[in-house]
Design an enzyme around this catalytic site. Sequence first.
Site, short mmCIF file in Angstrom:
data_model
loop_
_atom_site.label_atom_id
_atom_site.label_comp_id
_atom_site.label_asym_id
_atom_site.label_seq_id
_atom_site.Cartn_x
_atom_site.Cartn_y
_atom_site.Cartn_z
N LYS A 51 0.85 -1.20 0.00
CA LYS A 51 0.00 0.00 0.00
C LYS A 51 0.88 1.25 0.00
CE LYS A 51 -3.93 -1.83 2.65
NZ LYS A 51 -4.98 -1.64 1.63
N ARG A 101 -10.22 -11.77 1.98
CA ARG A 101 -11.04 -12.86 1.45
C ARG A 101 -10.30 -14.19 1.52
NH1 ARG A 101 -11.46 -9.58 -4.09
NH2 ARG A 101 -11.22 -7.92 -2.55
N1 BES Z 1 -8.06 -3.87 4.46
C1 BES Z 1 -8.27 -3.43 3.13
C2 BES Z 1 -9.59 -2.70 2.94
C3 BES Z 1 -9.75 -1.40 3.69
C4 BES Z 1 -9.48 -0.21 3.06
C5 BES Z 1 -10.21 -1.38 4.98
C6 BES Z 1 -9.64 0.99 3.73
C7 BES Z 1 -10.38 -0.18 5.65
C8 BES Z 1 -10.11 1.00 5.03
C9 BES Z 1 -8.26 -4.63 2.18
O1 BES Z 1 -7.47 -5.68 2.57
C10 BES Z 1 -7.75 -4.14 0.89
O2 BES Z 1 -6.61 -3.76 0.85
N2 BES Z 1 -8.58 -4.16 -0.15
C11 BES Z 1 -8.19 -3.72 -1.42
C12 BES Z 1 -8.71 -4.73 -2.40
C13 BES Z 1 -8.17 -4.55 -3.81
C14 BES Z 1 -6.68 -4.86 -3.83
C15 BES Z 1 -8.92 -5.48 -4.74
C16 BES Z 1 -8.81 -2.37 -1.66
O3 BES Z 1 -9.93 -2.12 -1.18
O4 BES Z 1 -8.15 -1.53 -2.26
MN MN Z 2 -5.47 -5.47 1.90
#
Ligand code: BES
Ligand code: MN
Length: 490
Positions: free
Chosen positions: A266, A340
């Site tokens: 990230k 997931r």
């Molecule tokens: N933990 C994150 C989602 C999240 C984002 C929670 C902001 C709380 C606040 C999750 O694991 C994630 O990173 N999801 C990605 C999925 C994508 C790579 C398909 C996302 O939402 O960007």
């Molecule tokens: Mn994630």
Amino acid sequence: MRPLTPTRFVEFDPKTLSELEGRAVVQITPEGTLGQAARTANRLTKGAIARLVEAKSFEKTKAGDVISLAWPAGMKVEALDVLVTPRKLTATEARKAGAKLAALGGGKTITVLAGSMVKAADLALGMALRDYRFDAHKSSQDSTVGEIVIAHKSPAETETAFAPMAAVAEGVHMTRDLVNEPANVLTTTEFANRLVEMEALGLEVEVLEEAELAELGMRTLLSVGQGSDSPSKVVVMRWNGGAADAAPLALVGKGVVFDTGGISLKPAGGMEDMTMDMGGAGVVAGTMRALALRKAKANVVGLVGLVENMPSGNATRPGDVVTSMKGGTVEIINTDAEGRLVLCDVMWYAQERFKPAGMIDLATLTGAIIIGLGHENAGVFSNDDGFCNAFLKAAAAEGEGAWRMPLGKAYDDQLKSRIADMKNVGGRPAGSITAAQFLQRFVKDGTPWIHLDIAGVASVKSATDYAPKGATGWGVMALSRMVQDLYEDR
Ligand code: BES
Ligand code: MN
Ligand code: ZN
């Protein structure tokens, strides 16, 4: 965890008003009618409340407002808090009023002269919910309310009504503590230890370690944690308050104690917020605590997958293919779509082992749900209208925002992989729905299932009605009520 502020219920007697210390709360209506205690306070203060009602500014006062008079003459209290509400409060109005009063904090006793208020227990619940601070890592502690006293014409009945509410409030506080805790403190091991401590409440708690998870075939879950020095774990909490032969409700939580994104790292900005990525597991833990404390007459099993998503030489790479406990293969396109991968193995295990009557998973799963619903509503996905509506009804009754989202084959098709049975992301469009479709592939035919995407509601940047900024504990109240509605009130 910091215990709830003690709440006492005493006989209502307006004559004691002059001698009370700390803060005292009296009620008036938005039309300016004084309740019994307010009349006494008005007399003691030689008409201060009557002047307040007559003042021009009172025209702008709305139901639910609190007007504080500091150092009132004729009384020992430091402040007289005038609560402006209709004479007959709904449960929600009473909770919100209680929350407003608790937000005043101050470390002293607050005595609410509730008289014959029907929803006084809800007012006390509102106070308990809002009277929360996370100051474990501050060298000077913020003060909460010192003590809550509810003076009521039926103190014993009010106290009885409050007892199960206090159990739920304690569950909410536990969830908030877990969600607020930084990841160097709340490691997977520390999280599991805090759950094992709940054995003292009568829960059966088991911790499955990596070797057992490997034995069970939970390769998708293990693939998420393999880049971290903290060991992956699955914790099973059982509350057996129902009939011995009744199939349990299963609650499954995503417990990513920190989500760096893994090799699909990230960006730095805001990454610190990913300490809350165990929010689903936090809600499962808090709900199990609430059910145990209020001795719910239902069988509920809570399972959490505890992992840390880190980049390292051992971490999963984009393009890796892993096999889930269910048996299919997953091509991991993006290591940041890790929730997931954790949930699918725990959900499969929950169904294989417990044959649940219903299954609800909770996860801070997608940023996309925040784009769709903001911080007001969690996304609700389900394969069963009756089960789903029971949840939506419970959430509405508790004031926890929840909005149903669609599922469908066309979304599922976005998960097709060139080289494996499926891939772990479905592209940008409908990101929350394709995440739910991924999970649905691990729901057995005949299992009523709800997926709650709580990424937008688990932790927020400004105070809500019932919580200071930070973790909210969203979902504990709705789930506790749903358990009562579906399994206890029969
Ligand atoms: N933990 C994150 C989602 C999240 C984002 C929670 C902001 C709380 C606040 C999750 O694991 C994630 O990173 N999801 C990605 C999925 C994508 C790579 C398909 C996302 O939402 O960007
Ligand atoms: Mn994630
Ligand atoms: Zn995540």
